[in-house]
Design an enzyme around this catalytic site. Structure first.
Site, PDB file in Angstrom:
ATOM      1  N   ASP A 239      66.927  17.925  20.917  1.00  0.00           N
ATOM      2  CA  ASP A 239      67.511  18.559  22.086  1.00  0.00           C
ATOM      3  C   ASP A 239      66.562  18.435  23.269  1.00  0.00           C
ATOM      4  O   ASP A 239      65.340  18.491  23.108  1.00  0.00           O
ATOM      5  CB  ASP A 239      67.788  20.039  21.804  1.00  0.00           C
ATOM      6  CG  ASP A 239      66.514  20.822  21.583  1.00  0.00           C
ATOM      7  OD1 ASP A 239      66.057  21.519  22.528  1.00  0.00           O
ATOM      8  OD2 ASP A 239      65.925  20.736  20.487  1.00  0.00           O
ATOM      9  N   SER A 240      67.137  18.239  24.454  1.00  0.00           N
ATOM     10  CA  SER A 240      66.380  18.214  25.700  1.00  0.00           C
ATOM     11  C   SER A 240      65.259  17.168  25.632  1.00  0.00           C
ATOM     12  O   SER A 240      65.534  15.990  25.433  1.00  0.00           O
ATOM     13  CB  SER A 240      65.855  19.619  26.014  1.00  0.00           C
ATOM     14  OG  SER A 240      65.435  19.736  27.345  1.00  0.00           O
ATOM     15  N   ALA A 241      63.999  17.561  25.752  1.00  0.00           N
ATOM     16  CA  ALA A 241      62.909  16.595  25.629  1.00  0.00           C
ATOM     17  C   ALA A 241      62.892  15.955  24.243  1.00  0.00           C
ATOM     18  O   ALA A 241      62.517  14.784  24.093  1.00  0.00           O
ATOM     19  CB  ALA A 241      61.574  17.280  25.899  1.00  0.00           C
TER      20      ALA A 241
ATOM     21  N   PHE B  54      71.237  16.227  21.894  1.00  0.00           N
ATOM     22  CA  PHE B  54      71.718  17.475  22.462  1.00  0.00           C
ATOM     23  C   PHE B  54      71.106  17.656  23.850  1.00  0.00           C
ATOM     24  O   PHE B  54      69.891  17.790  23.995  1.00  0.00           O
ATOM     25  CB  PHE B  54      71.295  18.675  21.600  1.00  0.00           C
ATOM     26  CG  PHE B  54      71.797  18.657  20.179  1.00  0.00           C
ATOM     27  CD1 PHE B  54      73.084  19.045  19.875  1.00  0.00           C
ATOM     28  CD2 PHE B  54      70.953  18.268  19.145  1.00  0.00           C
ATOM     29  CE1 PHE B  54      73.530  19.054  18.561  1.00  0.00           C
ATOM     30  CE2 PHE B  54      71.382  18.271  17.834  1.00  0.00           C
ATOM     31  CZ  PHE B  54      72.683  18.663  17.536  1.00  0.00           C
TER      32      PHE B  54
END
Length: 318
Positions: A162-164, A192
């Site tokens: 997710d994200s980074a 994500f």
């Protein structure tokens, strides 16, 4: 100079601060939970050391085993936090990996890569690649981890984040495509709310100068030697090797109110027209914001997204 008088040498508020004495102060993502057996799901977890020289580690999750002869898919998960905060043992990441293991009937390895600013990028990328290679070393019954040797189908490996962490998952797929990974098959990647960017604003970024500035500055904080927001590690559209992504399918999950939403859609479009031979899908959660599924995992949209991810993992089951 003691810690009380140490100068600030690297500062990115409200995320993290680095002092001249080497001390790092993080303002979120510092809580931890211990590995355990979940009495509700039967998922077991434990912490493992991958490389003693770098302190690279991971948390490993195994679902309740009902058939010891059945081999299970493996999800290699990369946590988010802007490359700076959170860990694989943060409560929200432990809980999500536990849920994913239970619902998908999959083994999950959540990587504890080293974080910026004391370990600037590309260290997290290199740690993540080292973890993947370590996993692959178990495919011929080598390697030290019994749970991997006993339970994993090495022809059904997925990356997720997710994200980074989604940024890492994508870049690990690029590395598989360019360098290869013997004796294992990377089936798919789940992204994500991926943390991607670019020099030129797109979509909602155009009217959100503050958000765009934060995103760009965070990238350079985590990766000071980067060429900028059009670095292919940050902007996959600038990568001439995008068509070589080393998996067969990708699921991109975006949230309607997330600043990064348009980057997720842009990634899907660019990957689809790059000449890559796989299948890319996208799922948008209406009315939701960034990593809502970690913050409110029982909401309807989080439950629906988890079901979609479970299907993505298991639809290829032989």
């Amino acid at each position: 100079m003691d810690s009380a008088t140490a100068a600030i040498v690297h500062d990115f508020l409200p995320v993290v601060r680095l002092y001249s004495d080497g001390r790092v102060e993080r303002f979120s993502g510092t809580d931890v939970v211990q590995p355990s057996t979940n009495p509700l799901t039967g998922v077991q977890s434990k912490d493992i050391v991958i490389d003693t020289n770098t302190d690279l580690s991971a948390r490993l999750f195994v679902p309740k085993i009902t058939n010891p002869n059945q081999k299970l898919p493996l999800v290699i998960y990369f946590h988010g936090g802007g490359f700076c905060v959170e860990t694989a043992v943060s409560p929200q990441y432990h809980n999500y990996a536990d849920s994913l293991a239970a619902e998908a009937n999959a083994v999950v390895l959540s990587v504890n890569y080293r974080r910026a600013p004391e370990h600037p990028l590309p260290i997290a990328y290199n740690d993540s690649w080292a973890a993947i290679q370590w996993v692959a070393s178990h495919s011929t019954n080598g390697g030290p981890e019994v749970w991997l040797k006993d339970y994993v189908d090495f022809n059904r490996i997925f990356f997720a984040g997710d994200s980074a962490g989604a940024n890492i998952a994508h870049n690990m797929g690029i590395r598989v495509g360019s360098e290869g990974l013997n004796r294992v098959r990377i089936v798919g990647i789940v992204l994500f709310h991926p943390y991607f960017g670019g020099k030129e604003p797109i979509g909602g970024e155009i009217g959100n100068v503050k958000g765009k500035s934060f995103s760009d500055k965070l990238w350079m904080f985590a990766y000071p030697s980067s060429s900028g927001s059009d670095d292919p590690m940050m902007n996959p559209a600038m990568d001439p090797g995008l068509s070589g992504l080393g998996c067969e399918k990708v699921l991109v999950c975006v949230a309607e109110r997330d600043f990064l939403r348009d980057r997720g859609w842009y990634y899907k479009e660019e990957l689809g027209k790059s000449g890559w031979g796989g299948v890319v899908e996208i799922m948008e959660a209406v009315g939701e914001d960034h990593v809502f599924h970690l913050l409110n995992p029982t909401c309807d949209n989080a439950v629906a997204m988890l079901k979609r991810v479970v299907a993505f993992i298991n639809e290829d089951k032989a």
